[in-house]
Design an enzyme around this catalytic site. Sequence first.
Site, short mmCIF file in Angstrom:
data_model
loop_
_atom_site.label_atom_id
_atom_site.label_comp_id
_atom_site.label_asym_id
_atom_site.label_seq_id
_atom_site.Cartn_x
_atom_site.Cartn_y
_atom_site.Cartn_z
N LYS A 1 -9.30 67.38 124.45
CA LYS A 1 -9.58 66.67 125.72
C LYS A 1 -8.55 65.58 125.96
O LYS A 1 -7.99 65.47 127.05
CB LYS A 1 -10.97 66.04 125.66
CG LYS A 1 -11.20 64.92 126.68
CD LYS A 1 -12.57 64.33 126.64
CE LYS A 1 -12.68 62.99 126.02
NZ LYS A 1 -12.13 61.81 126.69
N ASN A 2 -8.26 64.77 124.93
CA ASN A 2 -7.41 63.60 125.17
C ASN A 2 -5.93 63.94 125.29
O ASN A 2 -5.13 63.11 125.69
CB ASN A 2 -7.68 62.53 124.10
CG ASN A 2 -9.07 61.92 124.33
OD1 ASN A 2 -9.64 62.05 125.41
ND2 ASN A 2 -9.61 61.30 123.31
N CYS B 1 -16.16 55.66 129.71
CA CYS B 1 -17.28 55.17 128.90
C CYS B 1 -17.17 53.66 128.70
O CYS B 1 -16.10 53.14 128.43
CB CYS B 1 -17.26 55.82 127.52
SG CYS B 1 -17.61 57.57 127.62
N ARG C 1 -11.72 47.24 127.55
CA ARG C 1 -10.70 48.28 127.80
C ARG C 1 -9.69 47.86 128.88
O ARG C 1 -9.54 48.49 129.91
CB ARG C 1 -11.35 49.61 128.16
CG ARG C 1 -12.40 50.04 127.16
CD ARG C 1 -12.96 51.40 127.46
NE ARG C 1 -12.07 52.46 126.95
CZ ARG C 1 -12.38 53.76 127.06
NH1 ARG C 1 -13.47 54.14 127.67
NH2 ARG C 1 -11.56 54.69 126.57
N ASP D 1 -13.68 57.46 117.66
CA ASP D 1 -14.49 58.43 118.41
C ASP D 1 -15.48 59.17 117.52
O ASP D 1 -16.42 59.79 118.01
CB ASP D 1 -13.60 59.46 119.12
CG ASP D 1 -12.79 58.82 120.21
OD1 ASP D 1 -11.87 59.47 120.73
OD2 ASP D 1 -13.05 57.65 120.53
N ARG E 1 -18.53 65.68 129.70
CA ARG E 1 -17.18 65.22 130.03
C ARG E 1 -16.21 65.59 128.92
O ARG E 1 -15.02 65.74 129.14
CB ARG E 1 -17.17 63.69 130.21
CG ARG E 1 -17.73 63.21 131.52
CD ARG E 1 -17.37 61.75 131.75
NE ARG E 1 -16.01 61.49 131.30
CZ ARG E 1 -15.63 60.34 130.76
NH1 ARG E 1 -16.49 59.35 130.60
NH2 ARG E 1 -14.39 60.16 130.37
C1 EPZ Z 1 -8.14 56.59 124.15
O1 EPZ Z 1 -8.71 55.53 124.91
C2 EPZ Z 1 -9.17 57.69 124.18
N1 EPZ Z 1 -9.39 58.10 125.55
C3 EPZ Z 1 -10.47 57.20 123.57
O2 EPZ Z 1 -11.35 58.32 123.50
C4 EPZ Z 1 -10.21 56.72 122.14
O3 EPZ Z 1 -11.40 56.15 121.64
C5 EPZ Z 1 -9.09 55.69 122.13
O4 EPZ Z 1 -7.93 56.21 122.79
C6 EPZ Z 1 -8.70 55.28 120.72
O5 EPZ Z 1 -8.30 56.42 120.01
C7 EPZ Z 1 -8.47 58.91 126.13
O6 EPZ Z 1 -7.50 59.31 125.51
C8 EPZ Z 1 -8.75 59.32 127.55
P1 EPZ Z 1 -6.59 52.51 123.44
P2 EPZ Z 1 -7.78 54.27 125.36
O7 EPZ Z 1 -5.71 52.11 124.56
O8 EPZ Z 1 -6.42 54.76 125.68
C9 EPZ Z 1 -7.12 47.79 123.53
C10 EPZ Z 1 -13.28 59.56 123.87
O9 EPZ Z 1 -14.44 59.45 123.48
N2 EPZ Z 1 -6.16 47.83 124.66
O10 EPZ Z 1 -6.01 53.19 122.24
O11 EPZ Z 1 -8.55 53.51 126.35
C11 EPZ Z 1 -8.44 48.46 123.89
O12 EPZ Z 1 -9.30 47.56 124.54
C12 EPZ Z 1 -12.53 58.33 124.31
O13 EPZ Z 1 -12.62 60.63 123.93
C13 EPZ Z 1 -5.70 46.63 125.18
O14 EPZ Z 1 -6.07 45.55 124.73
O15 EPZ Z 1 -7.76 53.46 123.99
C14 EPZ Z 1 -8.96 48.88 122.54
O16 EPZ Z 1 -9.57 47.77 121.92
C15 EPZ Z 1 -13.35 57.07 124.18
N3 EPZ Z 1 -4.80 46.68 126.21
C16 EPZ Z 1 -7.68 49.23 121.76
O17 EPZ Z 1 -6.60 48.59 122.47
C17 EPZ Z 1 -4.36 47.87 126.73
O18 EPZ Z 1 -3.52 47.85 127.66
C18 EPZ Z 1 -7.38 50.72 121.68
O19 EPZ Z 1 -7.45 51.23 123.01
C19 EPZ Z 1 -4.84 49.07 126.18
C20 EPZ Z 1 -5.74 49.03 125.13
#
Ligand code: EPZ
Length: 407
Positions: free
Chosen positions: A11-12, A106, A111, A294, A386
């Site tokens: 998915k991702n 979610c 985020r 996840d 989803r």
């Molecule tokens: C991706 O989310 C995935 N979603 C998430 O999967 C997954 O949990 C996550 O990566 C971590 O592996 C998709 O790929 C669509 P991050 P993303 O940016 O990109 C902080 C699922 O269930 N951060 O790696 O949103 C953020 O708040 C979903 O499939 C910032 O501070 O995750 C978090 O604490 C849920 N500033 C950490 O980094 C930013 O600009 C990691 O977030 C971006 C992120």
Amino acid sequence: MHGTVSVSGAKNAAVAIIPAALLSDGVCVIDNIPQIEDVKVLAETLTSLGAQVDLSVPGQITIDPTKVQCVCPSEALTRKMRASYYLMGALLGRFRHAVVPPPGGCYIGKRPIDQHLKGFSALGATIKQTNVVEIDAPSLTGAEVYLDVVSVGATINIMLAAVKAEGTTMIFNCAKEPHVIDVANFLNNMGARIKGAGTDVIKIQGVKRLRSCNYTLIPDQIETGTWMIIAAATRSDILIRNCIPTHMESLSAKLAEAGFRVEEGEDTLRILPRTARPRAVRVKTMVYPGFPTDLQQPFSALLSVAEGTSVISETIFEQRFRHLDELQKMGGKSEVTDRTAVIQGVEKLYGPDVEALDLRGGAALIVAGLIAEGTTVVSGVHYIDRGYERIVEKLQALGADIQRVKA
Ligand code: EPZ
């Protein structure tokens, strides 16, 4: 339960590669696409921008982006998922302009997308944030970007914006998840020049054009892990096929710690059934190759019936334990302080009505429902749809007594 289950495409990876196709000068045919809600919403979004999108062949998507003119996807679509933020990088990379409403997805924490925007600015874009994010770049020039936080989304989004920039972009402190590599491979298949995906540093040499291509997605790491957890929790001898065992090492190691034997094949996994209860373990979610955030939610359903007290530290997101309230309704015992959950294993769970509050929390409730005494009614299954292709049918094929009912 027993039998064989086949893992669908990631998915991702899909939710990044579909917007990435907007960067192509020709038609892209992508196989092993999971038939999930997020893919349908993205297909609808690209169509609304003027692309020709065909999802009629199961597991395949064909995208012709050549007639896309619009750079402003509708809020009604972008708020349906988190990955709509990839439209920023793709539209910026192709048109030097994007007007994208904030992403949905979610609720597992704040985020923010500050790191994505930091990367776009470094490439020369100006950004205006009102009820939409407006990104404008007369030209995009390669730059050095050091991510303050390891972010999957920011790593991929900056790649999308940089592949057609003038010159070389270096991204430091990158996410290394398998789907980051998959997106880089897809872009390179179209003629991009990306090196280092899967390591902390990604180098992107800008190119003028990206051509059409055919591509096949990797299997879904999180769906694979969910089946591993379901097999362990239900003490079922299930052969999980179409997976990549090396992507699952952190979970396999944790399941071994909990007393399970994991059998790895070339592209298969099997968790040998264990008669005794699982052993309690400590889990700390980390960026890849650490234990995936996840999977901590489905894993917590297994730990709810473990022998002893387990501890889960969720280091990635600040609000990812809401499903434990629902597990408590089923007899689970847990206590949450900030980003740490302490789970006291119980003999048995019971099946009252529970509610999925997010995608992976919903998966946790399905795991719990499969091992609880009696019948569990899980509402909010739109979250589960989803991210998991045909999960009810796949479980029924393994012998589970599960059906979709009208709310
Ligand atoms: C991706 O989310 C995935 N979603 C998430 O999967 C997954 O949990 C996550 O990566 C971590 O592996 C998709 O790929 C669509 P991050 P993303 O940016 O990109 C902080 C699922 O269930 N951060 O790696 O949103 C953020 O708040 C979903 O499939 C910032 O501070 O995750 C978090 O604490 C849920 N500033 C950490 O980094 C930013 O600009 C990691 O977030 C971006 C992120």
